[in-house]
Scaffold this motif. Structure first.
Motif, short mmCIF file in Angstrom:
data_model
loop_
_atom_site.label_atom_id
_atom_site.label_comp_id
_atom_site.label_asym_id
_atom_site.label_seq_id
_atom_site.Cartn_x
_atom_site.Cartn_y
_atom_site.Cartn_z
N MET A 1 0.85 -1.18 0.00
CA MET A 1 0.00 0.00 0.00
C MET A 1 0.89 1.24 0.00
O MET A 1 1.89 1.30 0.69
N LEU A 2 0.46 2.22 -0.76
CA LEU A 2 1.19 3.47 -0.91
C LEU A 2 0.27 4.63 -0.51
O LEU A 2 -0.89 4.65 -0.90
N ILE A 3 0.81 5.56 0.26
CA ILE A 3 0.09 6.81 0.57
C ILE A 3 0.70 7.87 -0.35
O ILE A 3 1.91 8.06 -0.35
N ARG A 4 -0.15 8.54 -1.11
CA ARG A 4 0.36 9.58 -2.02
C ARG A 4 -0.62 10.75 -2.06
O ARG A 4 -1.76 10.66 -1.62
N GLU A 5 -0.15 11.85 -2.62
CA GLU A 5 -0.97 13.04 -2.76
C GLU A 5 -2.19 12.73 -3.62
O GLU A 5 -2.09 12.00 -4.63
N PHE A 6 -3.31 13.29 -3.25
CA PHE A 6 -4.54 13.21 -4.03
C PHE A 6 -4.36 13.95 -5.35
O PHE A 6 -3.74 15.00 -5.40
N THR A 7 -4.90 13.37 -6.42
CA THR A 7 -4.97 14.05 -7.72
C THR A 7 -6.43 14.14 -8.13
O THR A 7 -7.27 13.37 -7.64
N GLU A 8 -6.74 15.05 -9.03
CA GLU A 8 -8.13 15.21 -9.50
C GLU A 8 -8.71 13.89 -10.00
O GLU A 8 -9.89 13.60 -9.79
N ALA A 9 -7.89 13.09 -10.65
CA ALA A 9 -8.35 11.81 -11.19
C ALA A 9 -8.79 10.83 -10.10
O ALA A 9 -9.59 9.93 -10.35
N ASP A 10 -8.31 11.03 -8.87
CA ASP A 10 -8.67 10.15 -7.75
C ASP A 10 -10.11 10.35 -7.28
O ASP A 10 -10.68 9.46 -6.66
N TRP A 11 -10.70 11.52 -7.57
CA TRP A 11 -12.03 11.81 -7.03
C TRP A 11 -13.06 10.76 -7.43
O TRP A 11 -13.96 10.45 -6.65
N ALA A 12 -12.92 10.18 -8.61
CA ALA A 12 -13.87 9.15 -9.06
C ALA A 12 -13.90 7.96 -8.10
O ALA A 12 -14.93 7.29 -7.98
N GLN A 13 -12.81 7.69 -7.39
CA GLN A 13 -12.79 6.61 -6.41
C GLN A 13 -12.93 7.12 -4.97
O GLN A 13 -13.40 6.37 -4.11
N VAL A 14 -12.55 8.36 -4.72
CA VAL A 14 -12.66 8.91 -3.38
C VAL A 14 -14.12 9.22 -3.05
O VAL A 14 -14.59 8.93 -1.95
N TRP A 15 -14.85 9.79 -4.00
CA TRP A 15 -16.24 10.16 -3.74
C TRP A 15 -17.08 8.97 -3.25
O TRP A 15 -17.82 9.11 -2.28
N PRO A 16 -17.01 7.78 -3.85
CA PRO A 16 -17.79 6.66 -3.32
C PRO A 16 -17.44 6.31 -1.87
O PRO A 16 -18.32 5.92 -1.10
N ILE A 17 -16.17 6.47 -1.49
CA ILE A 17 -15.77 6.20 -0.10
C ILE A 17 -16.40 7.25 0.82
O ILE A 17 -17.02 6.92 1.82
N VAL A 18 -16.25 8.52 0.45
CA VAL A 18 -16.82 9.61 1.25
C VAL A 18 -18.34 9.44 1.36
O VAL A 18 -18.92 9.50 2.44
N SER A 19 -18.97 9.18 0.24
CA SER A 19 -20.42 9.02 0.21
C SER A 19 -20.87 7.88 1.11
O SER A 19 -21.80 8.02 1.91
N GLU A 20 -20.20 6.74 1.01
CA GLU A 20 -20.55 5.57 1.83
C GLU A 20 -20.42 5.87 3.32
O GLU A 20 -21.31 5.56 4.12
N THR A 51 -4.41 16.68 1.02
CA THR A 51 -5.29 15.52 0.91
C THR A 51 -4.49 14.41 0.27
O THR A 51 -3.73 14.64 -0.67
N VAL A 52 -4.65 13.20 0.81
CA VAL A 52 -3.90 12.04 0.30
C VAL A 52 -4.85 10.88 0.06
O VAL A 52 -5.99 10.87 0.53
N VAL A 53 -4.35 9.89 -0.65
CA VAL A 53 -5.06 8.64 -0.85
C VAL A 53 -4.12 7.49 -0.50
O VAL A 53 -2.91 7.59 -0.67
N ALA A 54 -4.70 6.41 -0.01
CA ALA A 54 -3.98 5.16 0.21
C ALA A 54 -4.37 4.27 -0.96
O ALA A 54 -5.57 4.03 -1.18
N VAL A 55 -3.40 3.81 -1.71
CA VAL A 55 -3.68 3.03 -2.91
C VAL A 55 -2.94 1.70 -2.90
O VAL A 55 -1.88 1.55 -2.32
N GLU A 56 -3.56 0.74 -3.57
CA GLU A 56 -2.95 -0.54 -3.90
C GLU A 56 -3.08 -0.65 -5.39
O GLU A 56 -4.20 -0.77 -5.90
N GLY A 57 -1.98 -0.53 -6.09
CA GLY A 57 -2.06 -0.48 -7.55
C GLY A 57 -2.81 0.78 -7.96
O GLY A 57 -2.47 1.88 -7.52
N ASP A 58 -3.89 0.62 -8.73
CA ASP A 58 -4.68 1.79 -9.14
C ASP A 58 -5.98 1.91 -8.35
O ASP A 58 -6.85 2.70 -8.68
#
Length: 161
Positions: A1-20, A51-58
């Motif tokens: 797992m990698l922690i990296r800076e959030f990019t605009e492209a990440d919102w498509a996956q971040v929004w479902p997490i926030v929403s849930e 803002t950051v994201v924790a990712v595994e692959g993509d």
């Protein structure tokens, strides 16, 4: 797992997490009817925050935001918030995000980190924060309307650096 800076492209996956997380109404005092646009404005921190994201692959497993807790005379204290996708919970994602936020805050010279509203029934988060040096410095009784447990307290937690 990698922690990296959030990019605009990440919102498509971040929004479902926030929403849930928000729609569950169990851990965050945010409006469950918020739109993706409202959530973006609330979640994505502008510099000097982060803002950051924790990712595994993509795949985004979780996200965190961090910044100054209050402006002016309170600007020496940081704050942060964390959300983890349901299917990724119990895998150390929250721990990694918390460590990253603490490292970020220490590296920027903050005197400590404060969480303003930790739902007292969110035992996993409370214990995670305690393991990382946070203490409950106060609890506002009945300040959070939990969908199953009724009104429960909100902890204020602090970690002194």
């Amino acid at each position: 797992m990698l922690i990296r800076e959030f990019t605009e492209a990440d919102w498509a996956q971040v929004w479902p997490i926030v929403s849930e997380v928000v729609r569950a109404e169990e851990t965050f005092p945010y409006d469950p009817a918020m739109t993706a646009e409202q959530a973006y404005g609330m979640w994505v921190e502008r510099p000097p925050g982060r803002t950051v994201v924790a990712v595994e692959g993509d795949r985004v497993l979780g996200t965190a935001k961090m910044g100054t807790n209050r402006p002016g005379p309170g600007s020496h204290v940081a704050t942060a918030s964390f959300m983890v996708a349901a299917e990724a919970r119990g895998r150390g994602v929250g721990t990694a995000l918390c460590r990253d936020a603490l490292d970020w805050a220490r590296g920027r010279g903050y005197a400590g980190m404060q969480f303003n509203a930790v739902v007292e029934t969110n035992h996993a988060a409370v214990e995670l924060y305690r393991r990382h040096g946070f203490e409950i410095v106060g609890t506002v009784p009945g300040a959070f309307a939990h969908p199953a447990r009724g009104r429960v307290g909100l902890h204020v937690m602090y970690c002194d650096f």
